[in-house]
Design an enzyme around this catalytic site. Sequence first.
Site, short mmCIF file in Angstrom:
data_model
loop_
_atom_site.label_atom_id
_atom_site.label_comp_id
_atom_site.label_asym_id
_atom_site.label_seq_id
_atom_site.Cartn_x
_atom_site.Cartn_y
_atom_site.Cartn_z
N HIS A 75 -8.51 -0.93 -1.41
CA HIS A 75 -7.44 -1.57 -2.29
C HIS A 75 -7.62 -1.90 -3.81
CE1 HIS A 75 -4.66 -3.23 1.17
NE2 HIS A 75 -5.44 -2.28 1.76
N HIS B 123 -8.59 3.87 9.23
CA HIS B 123 -8.24 3.36 10.42
C HIS B 123 -8.97 3.56 11.64
CE1 HIS B 123 -3.83 2.66 8.71
NE2 HIS B 123 -4.74 1.96 7.87
#
EC number: 1.11.1.21
Length: 741
Positions: free
Chosen positions: A103, A264
């Site tokens: 991020h 993920h």
Amino acid sequence: MLKKIVTALGMSGMLLASSNAIAEDTTTKNDNLSPQSVDLSPLRNLNKLDSPMDKDYNYHQAFKKLDTEQLKKDMQDLLTQSQDWWPADFGNYGPFFIRLSWHDAGTYRIYDGRGGANRGQQRFSPLNSWPDNVNLDKARQLLWPIKQKYGDAVSWSDLIVLAGTVSLESMGMKPIGFAFGREDDWQGDDTNWGLSPEEIMSSNVRDGKLAPAYAATQMGLIYVNPEGPDGKPDIKGAASEIRQAFRAMGMTDKETVALIAGGHTFGKTHGAVPEDKVKQAIGPAPDKAPIEQQGLGWHNSYGTGNGDDTMGSGLEGSWTSTPTFWNHDFLHNLYNLDWKKTLSPAGAHQWTPTNAKPENMVPDAHKPGVKHKPIMFTTDLALKEDDGFNKYTQEFYNNPEEFKEEFAKAWFKLTHRDMGPKSRYIGPWIPEQNFIWQDPVPAADYKQVSTQDIAQLEQDIINSGLTNQQLIKTAWDSASTYRKTDYRGGSNGARIALAPEKDWQMNEPAKLEVVLTKLKEIQTNFNNSKADGTKVSLADLIVLGGNVGVEQAAKQAGYNIQMPFVPGRTDATQAQTDIESFNYLKTKSDGFINYTDGSVSADKLPQTLVEKASMLDLNIPEMTVLVGGMRALDVNYDNSQKGVLTTTPGQLNNSFFVNLLDMSTQWKKSDKKDGEYIGIDRKTGKQKWTASPVDLIFGSNSELKAVAQVYAENGNEQKFVNDFAKAWHKVMMLGRFDVQQ
């Protein structure tokens, strides 16, 4: 639903700082201002003024004291040292730190080079309070003991990215390398992250297309809403938004699939707080949190407030049964389980399998023996349902080693894209491999020119028949592609001779070809004449030609100056140049040469000049003296006479400022051409000059006028020439990291 959750978290009123990024449909704080109110703040280096570091502090020098192996070991130890105030999911902070790094770096956008991990902007508002960064304040706090231990020898921006990279390696995903070299900012920047600064989570998508200036589909997100477009579980729409958002940061479909599927593989998402209790339980983001929380936001009063009661995005669950180990179970689950739309406890749209087997079940992050069904996001399913993405998910599913390799390369690109060329990298773990997204230039395998050689080349250029204007404009067009945001562009590489730059309208291709042909001839003749291995690159020759033009123009005005010249630039090849990527360096307007492609309205041109100057890392006096000098030198685009306020065009003198500030001239808007002003003699009523809004801003804006008056004053003629020469040299040296470290 995510938008609803975000609003419940008390973030809907959070204002984000505006930007000077120029886009036709971009709303910035300057949209309603008149030209004389042009915002000069991008030219003020407040970070340097706000820095607590000593004036002689040099990160590259401080880094030499860093024990990188011990730092890595300390980071590895930290991963499994769970803290009571924020317990680690599955007993391992690795997935948390991967999200932190991702991020941080994932804000990068190729459009203007803003965002990214360099400078550590995630520590400051607005990024530290974005909904997508919920609870990452705790991740940075977990890193504080390590930062405190190593002090100035490692920057926050390097540490944040290293945390994710070390985490990957500790969980079985071997990275291809890591580079230090990111330096820290000391305040939040003014980047415009979305079309509507007034409302967090507002959409940046119009008619299915992401606004060109942005890399996230909704303000406050890194890329896309995981529930689907604007919170709707639309798999097809999610695929479109994923592709647009990742492409906006320079990622291909293959890299996009590798990153999402690989990322993920680890960790979980958090939405444990019941929907009807979210608003009451979750406090404001860090920039609105009470002072006693000491910079930590999103205080959770539900249950324990952490662990199994953690509230993040609102989605809840893990993707695989081994959330702290690298494998390709994400892809296995994607293709072998049947997914049904459900809601998380917090009310967010997600997907769970209808046919999960015991081996598919996910361990609880904090309660031994408890199992849960795996989950998928709407955006995850898009990787299977979209034909373009499906091609690569199938390929990676069938070839686990290729998946691992492609993720490693994509992760390195994600976390290093905004660092610029490889010459800026430092540290022991730099990969030997070069990548085209690094804008590589070849190493010089020849002897550099001597002072005597330079003098000979200067004379060859003078004798070439090329005019000063041709030489100066070519050098400017080559060097002024530089962007300080992501360190791309500049004169090194001579990419002005390659596609796409050679074909850009602003570079006037036909005229450019004449200059390049002559300079290449000089280069060939010189290189063939040297038996000792000495060579000159076209990149160096272009800059040297510009210097010759400036020196000759100053001489014609009665000033003798010696322009500094530092050889060492090399020539990139077409194979080393990503055409699509380099087209993002093409500017819509360049006020230094009074160029515009017509897409920017006339009243915005002064602000685009400031933006261009900011990208060139110029301050207000440097921008001012360069514009004045370029007008006197008569090097406008397409030989335009706008702003050439001199009776001696081509001579380097201060005539532009003298005549701009002369009250014998009255300025009026042209009734024939938009963006043109006519300078009329007050006594005779006859036209004397024409000018653009960029030209007149130096007499209209109070700060710029103050600087212009200095250069127009009697006795400052030599100062003007000297200051122009310094600013010119600065621009020519942009991107020369090989000599600046």
